[in-house]
Design a protein around this motif. Structure first.
Motif, PDB file in Angstrom:
ATOM      1  N   ASP A 207     -54.287 -19.338 -94.753  1.00 56.45           N
ATOM      2  CA  ASP A 207     -54.399 -20.636 -95.395  1.00 56.45           C
ATOM      3  C   ASP A 207     -54.825 -21.594 -94.281  1.00 56.45           C
ATOM      4  O   ASP A 207     -54.171 -21.666 -93.233  1.00 56.45           O
ATOM      5  CB  ASP A 207     -53.032 -21.021 -95.974  1.00 56.45           C
ATOM      6  N   ILE A 208     -55.919 -22.308 -94.482  1.00 62.32           N
ATOM      7  CA  ILE A 208     -56.494 -23.088 -93.373  1.00 62.32           C
ATOM      8  C   ILE A 208     -55.507 -24.123 -92.819  1.00 62.32           C
ATOM      9  O   ILE A 208     -55.358 -24.250 -91.601  1.00 62.32           O
ATOM     10  CB  ILE A 208     -57.810 -23.780 -93.817  1.00 62.32           C
ATOM     11  N   ALA A 209     -54.805 -24.828 -93.703  1.00 68.41           N
ATOM     12  CA  ALA A 209     -53.897 -25.885 -93.240  1.00 68.41           C
ATOM     13  C   ALA A 209     -52.754 -25.282 -92.423  1.00 68.41           C
ATOM     14  O   ALA A 209     -52.356 -25.826 -91.384  1.00 68.41           O
ATOM     15  CB  ALA A 209     -53.355 -26.671 -94.437  1.00 68.41           C
ATOM     16  N   VAL A 210     -52.244 -24.139 -92.879  1.00 70.62           N
ATOM     17  CA  VAL A 210     -51.151 -23.477 -92.165  1.00 70.62           C
ATOM     18  C   VAL A 210     -51.626 -23.008 -90.793  1.00 70.62           C
ATOM     19  O   VAL A 210     -50.939 -23.182 -89.778  1.00 70.62           O
ATOM     20  CB  VAL A 210     -50.626 -22.278 -93.005  1.00 70.62           C
ATOM     21  N   LEU A 211     -52.825 -22.446 -90.753  1.00 67.52           N
ATOM     22  CA  LEU A 211     -53.369 -21.959 -89.477  1.00 67.52           C
ATOM     23  C   LEU A 211     -53.560 -23.114 -88.497  1.00 67.52           C
ATOM     24  O   LEU A 211     -53.193 -23.028 -87.325  1.00 67.52           O
ATOM     25  CB  LEU A 211     -54.705 -21.253 -89.724  1.00 67.52           C
ATOM     26  N   ARG A 212     -54.123 -24.189 -89.011  1.00 60.05           N
ATOM     27  CA  ARG A 212     -54.396 -25.337 -88.148  1.00 60.05           C
ATOM     28  C   ARG A 212     -53.106 -25.830 -87.484  1.00 60.05           C
ATOM     29  O   ARG A 212     -53.061 -26.099 -86.277  1.00 60.05           O
ATOM     30  CB  ARG A 212     -55.034 -26.443 -88.989  1.00 60.05           C
ATOM     31  N   ALA A 213     -52.048 -25.931 -88.285  1.00 54.22           N
ATOM     32  CA  ALA A 213     -50.762 -26.400 -87.749  1.00 54.22           C
ATOM     33  C   ALA A 213     -50.223 -25.402 -86.715  1.00 54.22           C
ATOM     34  O   ALA A 213     -49.738 -25.798 -85.651  1.00 54.22           O
ATOM     35  CB  ALA A 213     -49.763 -26.575 -88.893  1.00 54.22           C
ATOM     36  N   ALA A 214     -50.339 -24.118 -87.006  1.00 49.02           N
ATOM     37  CA  ALA A 214     -49.793 -23.110 -86.096  1.00 49.02           C
ATOM     38  C   ALA A 214     -50.571 -23.072 -84.769  1.00 49.02           C
ATOM     39  O   ALA A 214     -49.982 -22.889 -83.702  1.00 49.02           O
ATOM     40  CB  ALA A 214     -49.811 -21.738 -86.764  1.00 49.02           C
ATOM     41  N   LEU A 215     -51.882 -23.262 -84.848  1.00 51.05           N
ATOM     42  CA  LEU A 215     -52.706 -23.229 -83.629  1.00 51.05           C
ATOM     43  C   LEU A 215     -52.269 -24.311 -82.644  1.00 51.05           C
ATOM     44  O   LEU A 215     -52.336 -24.125 -81.426  1.00 51.05           O
ATOM     45  CB  LEU A 215     -54.185 -23.423 -83.985  1.00 51.05           C
ATOM     46  N   ALA A 216     -51.817 -25.444 -83.215  1.00 56.51           N
ATOM     47  CA  ALA A 216     -51.397 -26.559 -82.356  1.00 56.51           C
ATOM     48  C   ALA A 216     -50.180 -26.176 -81.527  1.00 56.51           C
ATOM     49  O   ALA A 216     -49.930 -26.769 -80.478  1.00 56.51           O
ATOM     50  CB  ALA A 216     -51.103 -27.792 -83.223  1.00 56.51           C
ATOM     51  N   GLY A 217     -49.441 -25.176 -81.989  1.00 50.92           N
ATOM     52  CA  GLY A 217     -48.228 -24.769 -81.269  1.00 50.92           C
ATOM     53  C   GLY A 217     -48.435 -23.609 -80.310  1.00 50.92           C
ATOM     54  O   GLY A 217     -47.480 -23.103 -79.712  1.00 50.92           O
TER      55      GLY A 217
END
Ligand code: UD1
Ligand code: MG
Length: 509
Positions: A207-217
């Protein structure tokens, strides 16, 4: 530079059967983005050519990946390029112009590459991520993976595989309930984790939004000091979202290429896959292990291919033709019922019923019309051979147009090169060129004309004439008995009644 890579981008044979979700009666779910990671350096290939441009079955490794992805119809395709981006980028622009290229100037890991690819990307929807060096993945597997990801309502899915030798791969670590927990890289794994045979294939859906948030971490506290994309699994899992590892049932599809040995291994698997697809379509391949057919080649049913043959480039072979043994066709259109035996043909057309070989060499720009014949030890270049015409033995035909029903005698040479320029020869219909004729171009031999054997023809021969251009024969009687006295030849001649007395010359006045 890239010209040898030019080909018609056709869907590979094994991608053709309709296997999309729509066909299987599922709800069609749109893939919003596909990201292909191709910024690696490919140093282990030890090559001037970037790794992802090395060809397998006539097309670059990267193209196999992109063509397998295409049937999923992603709304957008982004390819991360880095090392050798000039060559790779030029290739992408020329062959996949609708793809967006993302430049990763510094190789900071797969997580970093995906961070860059997600800049200015859509914020919602699903993204497929895969590596540019896994050419055996099929659209069938990718589609099934996507369907499963949707069915399971996962926030993140990893395509895994059980492999006989997991060395070097990231391992799939599952919890007590056998659910995906995290992925650990070989270098960071403990001895127990290294015993896991289920590996990360490097293909993911998020899910793009979930991935984006996880990448930040993501953090680079690993043995390579890079941002690992694989670490997002643990981050997403700990945020309470569902992550799944879906195992592929054919691990060979997920093999990646890092060196020339793996290139050969994948090439052999691709060869078998292509041959199997043709055999399923009704082509007889006598020895599939020595038959090499490029991915884009079209072959109709009831074609027979004998051992040691290869068919490459934009080639097609119509029904009932026989190819081989030991025949190479590159960029050749072969009509129905043609036979090409122990020969090499490139960039030419061989019409229905034509025969070539054994041991002939047909070079670019040649057209053999229906039922024509090029026999043994004949070289043809940039020439047209008319319907039913024959060049049966030991000849060179260059820059010529030959009409229909014509026969070119054994050992005829079309003398097309004057040392500076090439010249054209035109031979009419129903012509008979005598054996061992030299046809010195530029030259025209009219319809129904003949040439005498052994002639050096330098002037046009009008229709219906015979061109004779050779020294008149003389027989010096008794010469062998006088000059080779005592030889076997002299002895045989004497038995045949020859005498040394006469000095007469037959054929002179
Ligand atoms: C990666 C996975 C590993 C998996 C394996 C499957 C990570 C950390 N590990 O390992 O779990 O089992 O693939 O083959 O992801 N790339 C970039 N930019 C970078 C680094 C890599 O674009 O900064 C590209 C490479 O060109 C390649 C792909 O990403 O196409 C994978 O990189 P690679 O270095 O081959 O990762 P592996 O060590 O094989
Ligand atoms: Mg790799």
């Amino acid at each position: 530079m890239l010209s040898h890579l030019a080909y018609k981008v056709a869907e590979p044979l094994w991608n053709r059967p309709a296997t999309t979700a729509a066909v299987r009666g599922r709800a069609v779910k749109q893939l919003d983005l596909a990201i292909v990671l191709a910024a690696g350096e490919g140093t282990r290939m030890k090559s001037e050519l970037p790794k992802v441009l090395h060809p397998i079955a006539g097309r670059p490794i990267l193209d196999h990946v992109l063509l397998a992805t295409a049937p999923l119809n992603p709304a957008e395709l982004r390819i991360v390029v880095g090392a050798s981006r000039e060559k790779v980028g030029a290739h992408i622009s020329a062959n996949f112009p609708s793809a967006t290229q993302v430049v990763q100037a510094e190789r900071n890991g797969t997580g970093h590459a995906v961070q860059l690819a997600l800049e200015s990307a859509p914020h919602l929807g699903s993204v497929l991520i895969l590596a540019g060096d896994t050419p055996l993945l099929t659209s069938v597997t990718l589609q099934e993976f996507f369907d499963a990801h949707i069915d399971m309502k996962a926030a993140a899915s990893v395509l895994s595989a059980h492999v006989p030798d997991p060395f070097g791969y990231g391992r799939i670590v599952r919890d007590a309930d056998l659910e995906l927990e995290r992925i650990v890289e070989e270098r960071d794994a403990n001895p127990i984790e290294r015993e896991i045979f289920e590996i990360n294939t490097g293909v993911y859906l998020f899910d793009i939004a979930v991935l984006r948030a996880a990448l930040a971490g993501l953090k680079s506290g690993n043995s390579q000091g890079e941002l690992y994309l694989t670490d997002v699994i643990e981050i997403i899992k700990s945020s309470g979202k569902s992550v799944v590892a879906i195992a592929s049932n054919d691990y060979t599809e997920t093999l990646g290429i890092n060196d020339r040995s793996q290139l050969a291994e994948c090439t052999a698997i691709m060869r078998d896959r292509i041959n199997d697809a043709h055999m399923k379509n009704g082509v007889t391949i006598v020895d599939p292990t020595t038959t090499w057919i490029d991915a884009g080649v079209e072959i109709e049913r009831d074609v027979t291919i004998f051992p040691g043959s290869s068919i490459s480039g934009a080639s097609s072979v119509a029904s009932g033709s026989v190819i081989g043994p030991r025949t190479t066709l590159d960029g050749v259109k072969v009509g129905a019922g043609a036979k090409i035996l122990e020969s090499r043909v490139s960039e030419s057309t061989i019409a229905s019923g034509a025969n070539v070989g054994p041991f002939s060499f047909i070079r670019p720009g040649t057209t053999l019309h229906a039922d024509s014949k090029i026999g043994a030890f004949v070289e043809v270049k940039n020439s047209v051979v008319g319907e039913g015409s024959k060049v049966p033995h030991l000849s060179y035909v260059g820059d010529a147009t030959i009409g229909s029903g014509t026969n070119i005698g054994a050992a005829t040479i079309f003398v097309n090169y004057d040392g500076v320029e090439k010249h054209q020869t035109t031979i009419g219909n129903d012509v008979r060129i005598g054996s061992d004729t030299m046809l010195v171009a530029p030259l025209t031999v009219g319809d129904g004309a003949y040439t005498a054997a052994g002639s050096v023809i330098t002037e046009d021969v009008p229709a219906g004439s015979i061109g004779v251009a050779r020294a008149k024969q003389r027989n010096v009687l008794g010469w062998v008995l006088r000059k080779r006295a005592g030889s076997n030849s002299a002895e045989s001649a004497r038995k045949a009644g020859a005498t040394e007395g006469s000095t007469k010359v037959q054929g002179e006045a």
